[in-house]
Write a protein that holds these residues in place. Sequence first.
Motif, mmCIF file in Angstrom:
data_model
loop_
_atom_site.group_PDB
_atom_site.id
_atom_site.type_symbol
_atom_site.label_atom_id
_atom_site.label_comp_id
_atom_site.label_asym_id
_atom_site.label_seq_id
_atom_site.Cartn_x
_atom_site.Cartn_y
_atom_site.Cartn_z
ATOM 1 N N HIS B 183 0.845 -1.181 0.000
ATOM 2 C CA HIS B 183 0.000 0.000 0.000
ATOM 3 C C HIS B 183 0.893 1.247 0.000
ATOM 4 C CE1 HIS B 183 -3.744 2.152 0.780
ATOM 5 N NE2 HIS B 183 -2.997 2.968 1.505
ATOM 6 N N PRO B 184 0.673 2.312 -0.697
ATOM 7 C CA PRO B 184 -0.513 2.573 -1.542
ATOM 8 C C PRO B 184 -0.343 2.183 -3.000
ATOM 9 C CG PRO B 184 0.753 4.585 -1.287
ATOM 10 C CD PRO B 184 1.551 3.478 -0.652
ATOM 11 N N ASN B 185 0.358 1.195 -3.329
ATOM 12 C CA ASN B 185 0.514 0.634 -4.680
ATOM 13 C C ASN B 185 0.972 1.627 -5.758
ATOM 14 O OD1 ASN B 185 -2.258 -0.793 -3.480
ATOM 15 N ND2 ASN B 185 -0.564 -2.157 -3.971
ATOM 16 N N VAL B 186 0.160 2.627 -6.020
ATOM 17 C CA VAL B 186 0.559 3.603 -7.035
ATOM 18 C C VAL B 186 0.600 4.959 -6.369
ATOM 19 C CG1 VAL B 186 0.018 4.646 -9.271
ATOM 20 C CG2 VAL B 186 -0.753 2.314 -8.757
ATOM 21 N N SER B 187 1.711 5.645 -6.563
ATOM 22 C CA SER B 187 1.737 7.001 -6.054
ATOM 23 C C SER B 187 2.403 7.893 -7.088
ATOM 24 C CB SER B 187 2.370 6.930 -4.669
ATOM 25 O OG SER B 187 3.320 7.825 -4.470
ATOM 26 N N ILE B 188 1.707 8.974 -7.383
ATOM 27 C CA ILE B 188 2.153 9.857 -8.465
ATOM 28 C C ILE B 188 2.605 11.173 -7.841
ATOM 29 C CG2 ILE B 188 1.373 11.143 -10.499
ATOM 30 C CD1 ILE B 188 -0.661 8.788 -10.898
ATOM 31 N N VAL B 189 3.872 11.528 -8.060
ATOM 32 C CA VAL B 189 4.437 12.701 -7.402
ATOM 33 C C VAL B 189 4.865 13.710 -8.461
ATOM 34 C CG1 VAL B 189 6.237 13.513 -5.834
ATOM 35 C CG2 VAL B 189 5.265 11.231 -5.544
ATOM 36 N N THR B 190 4.502 14.973 -8.231
ATOM 37 C CA THR B 190 4.997 16.030 -9.118
ATOM 38 C C THR B 190 5.684 17.088 -8.276
ATOM 39 O OG1 THR B 190 2.870 17.158 -8.978
ATOM 40 C CG2 THR B 190 3.214 15.767 -10.888
ATOM 41 N N TYR B 191 6.695 17.733 -8.850
ATOM 42 C CA TYR B 191 7.424 18.792 -8.159
ATOM 43 C C TYR B 191 7.184 20.115 -8.852
ATOM 44 C CZ TYR B 191 9.805 14.942 -5.929
ATOM 45 O OH TYR B 191 10.077 13.811 -5.213
ATOM 46 N N GLY B 192 6.670 21.073 -8.092
ATOM 47 C CA GLY B 192 6.469 22.407 -8.650
ATOM 48 C C GLY B 192 7.574 23.320 -8.199
ATOM 49 N N MET B 193 7.348 24.651 -8.328
ATOM 50 C CA MET B 193 8.355 25.624 -7.928
ATOM 51 C C MET B 193 8.657 25.508 -6.440
ATOM 52 S SD MET B 193 9.307 27.473 -10.479
ATOM 53 C CE MET B 193 9.678 29.191 -10.090
ATOM 54 N N GLN B 194 7.613 25.444 -5.626
ATOM 55 C CA GLN B 194 7.833 25.425 -4.182
ATOM 56 C C GLN B 194 7.193 24.245 -3.491
ATOM 57 O OE1 GLN B 194 6.262 29.218 -4.144
ATOM 58 N NE2 GLN B 194 8.239 29.961 -4.849
ATOM 59 N N ASP B 195 6.537 23.414 -4.257
ATOM 60 C CA ASP B 195 5.775 22.367 -3.588
ATOM 61 C C ASP B 195 6.017 21.014 -4.224
ATOM 62 O OD1 ASP B 195 4.556 23.303 -5.911
ATOM 63 O OD2 ASP B 195 2.720 22.263 -5.372
ATOM 64 N N ARG B 196 5.586 20.032 -3.492
ATOM 65 C CA ARG B 196 5.645 18.671 -3.997
ATOM 66 C C ARG B 196 4.240 18.144 -3.780
ATOM 67 N NH1 ARG B 196 5.666 13.970 -1.259
ATOM 68 N NH2 ARG B 196 6.767 12.179 -2.147
ATOM 69 N N SER B 197 3.623 17.600 -4.794
ATOM 70 C CA SER B 197 2.291 17.061 -4.552
ATOM 71 C C SER B 197 2.262 15.588 -4.915
ATOM 72 C CB SER B 197 1.236 17.849 -5.325
ATOM 73 O OG SER B 197 1.421 17.659 -6.700
ATOM 74 N N CYS B 198 1.401 14.893 -4.222
ATOM 75 C CA CYS B 198 1.427 13.443 -4.335
ATOM 76 C C CYS B 198 -0.002 12.910 -4.396
ATOM 77 C CB CYS B 198 2.162 12.892 -3.116
ATOM 78 S SG CYS B 198 2.114 11.106 -3.041
ATOM 79 N N ILE B 199 -0.273 12.053 -5.355
ATOM 80 C CA ILE B 199 -1.583 11.408 -5.426
ATOM 81 C C ILE B 199 -1.377 9.909 -5.257
ATOM 82 C CG2 ILE B 199 -3.630 10.996 -6.857
ATOM 83 C CD1 ILE B 199 -3.006 13.571 -8.348
ATOM 84 N N ASP B 200 -2.062 9.334 -4.289
ATOM 85 C CA ASP B 200 -1.963 7.888 -4.071
ATOM 86 C C ASP B 200 -3.178 7.184 -4.647
ATOM 87 O OD1 ASP B 200 0.381 8.141 -2.756
ATOM 88 O OD2 ASP B 200 -0.512 8.139 -0.741
ATOM 89 N N VAL B 201 -2.918 6.099 -5.344
ATOM 90 C CA VAL B 201 -4.030 5.303 -5.885
ATOM 91 C C VAL B 201 -3.832 3.853 -5.441
ATOM 92 C CG1 VAL B 201 -5.301 4.668 -7.967
ATOM 93 C CG2 VAL B 201 -4.005 6.797 -7.921
ATOM 94 N N PRO B 202 -4.496 3.405 -4.381
ATOM 95 C CA PRO B 202 -4.364 1.997 -3.983
ATOM 96 C C PRO B 202 -5.055 1.092 -5.008
ATOM 97 C CG PRO B 202 -5.945 3.130 -2.581
ATOM 98 C CD PRO B 202 -5.395 4.153 -3.509
ATOM 99 N N LYS B 203 -4.633 -0.174 -5.032
ATOM 100 C CA LYS B 203 -5.197 -1.041 -6.069
ATOM 101 C C LYS B 203 -6.668 -1.360 -5.839
ATOM 102 C CE LYS B 203 -3.506 -5.412 -4.161
ATOM 103 N NZ LYS B 203 -2.524 -6.482 -4.352
#
Lengths: 292, 275
Positions: B183-203
């Motif tokens: 868990h969380p199986n799939v996690s999608i991370v993007t890096y912006g100018m000042q932030d890091r955002s993350c989306i988790d998609v469990p199976k």
Amino acid sequence: MKFRALMVDAGPMREFANIVTIISKLSKECILRVAADTLYFIVSDDNSGPAPPVLWCEIPQAMFFSEYQMVGLDDEHKDIYLGLSSGNLSRSLVTLKTAKSLKMKLTKKQCPCLTLEIEMPSSTSQQTRNVTHDIPVIVIPRKMWSEFHEPNTPDPDISIELPALKQLRTTIDRMRTMASEVIIWASAAGRLTLQIKTDMAKVSTRFKELRVEAFEGPIDHSDSETESQANEDMSRICYCRVDAKKLSMFLSADQVTHNRTLCSIVHKKLVILCLHTEENVRLQCFISGIVY
Amino acid sequence: MNWSKMDDVNSQYYFTASMDSGKTLCSLLKAIQFQETAVFCALPEGLKLTVEEGKCVQASAYVPSDNFTEYHVRDDVDVMFKISIAVLSECLNIFGSGEESSLKMYYRSEGSPLLLVLQPQSVNNVMTDCEISTQNADSVLELRDEDSAEVAKLVLKAPAFLGLLADLERSCDVIELHLSPEHPNVSIVTYGMQDRSCIDVPKSSDMVQSFTCENPVTLKYQLPHIRLIMKALAISSKVVLRCSSNGLLLLQLKLEKEDQRQMFSEFYIVPLLDD
């Protein structure tokens, strides 16, 4: 000089607003000529010189107005010519589709104005609201009237009825993304072809079984390297190369409910598109041919 | 045209095909139309158009031959050429998107233009013929590496995945994909100018139809490359993501049509390597 007119029927008011919208799409400025039995909208190209106007529209007043009074310049010159911004006029008439009545009159405010009084129904009560628009106009002096005379065009070689304008406009708009010029072919056999040619592609949309109103052939093709079209007798075919954008603009006139639209072609020189409506409005567009 | 004559035509031409409605084909082409030209390739089993973005993204539209009412490719020649995909899709759409029109395609021989004949279904006094010029095709990149094993495979619902990509911050350059059996199986991370955002998609998520991944893996791609698939996602029902051990991402999208036939699009995306 005096002009006042009243419109009360929903149908004509809607048509009038549609016609003005088309005109405003074609040009920023237009001439409104007020005559005893007809209103004319005239759009001429600034740098066209002796060429016919771009647009010539005749609106018989009896079909549109329930009251119509006018007094011209003087006894000899019985018309009024006004220059105005077609955008101002069409924006003022946006609400006309739901209005109860439209009063138009020529007024003298800070400057000469075409005053529109639109009576709007209220959704909540029996009372109505009155909206007044004053559109500044320029009264065209007598000596310049000759610039806006009825177009005197050469006799067309062919007049052919156009297929549904909406269909035609969709096709022209697709062609416009690929080329800026369209060649219109018309044959005495009732065929109409729209064609573009570029390095990338040659695209021809062919309509058939269209009614031919008049044909004044034979057409002389001796001075051009015209390729033959589908085994047809070339002396019965004429063509004209025109600006695709201008053609598309006229075709947006499909919003005006019309009986029929005629396309007349003076071989290689001129295309005249003429739309007739139920109320005897004639909307004519003149697109001159592009010759290399 | 009678049958014997049609056979004649078939043997004269390198490639002929016809279809009752060119509408779906047109929207499929628009989905991969991020370059001016495409390589048009008629294979015995179907039609394939490929576009490439630099040497990093390769997108193909694939139309199996059963989508055509008639489909004929000469087996002794290669039918492959370069064509403007913008012009091709405008031509297919010449009667407007509201109109279903039948389509015939002809390609006589090497160097000939591709001929299209279109006829709307609702009106019968009009037709359009197009001659689209063709050029010799350069070779298409072979991105697939047979030696690299597949390390993860996901099957996702296309509309949900599209929504997820649309949520990502546009200004980000890099997208990181973390896949793991835990868990969380799939996690999608993007890096912006000042932030890091993350989306988790469990199976267990609704959008995940199947998930296979033996060992945790992290992959990095350019976000603008991933965004190229969004138009195709919008017209597809299902998307299969395959990651191979060398980082190459393959996305296979299935477009479902009313008549139960299927068309596909496929994207190969080259990974960003750590420097």
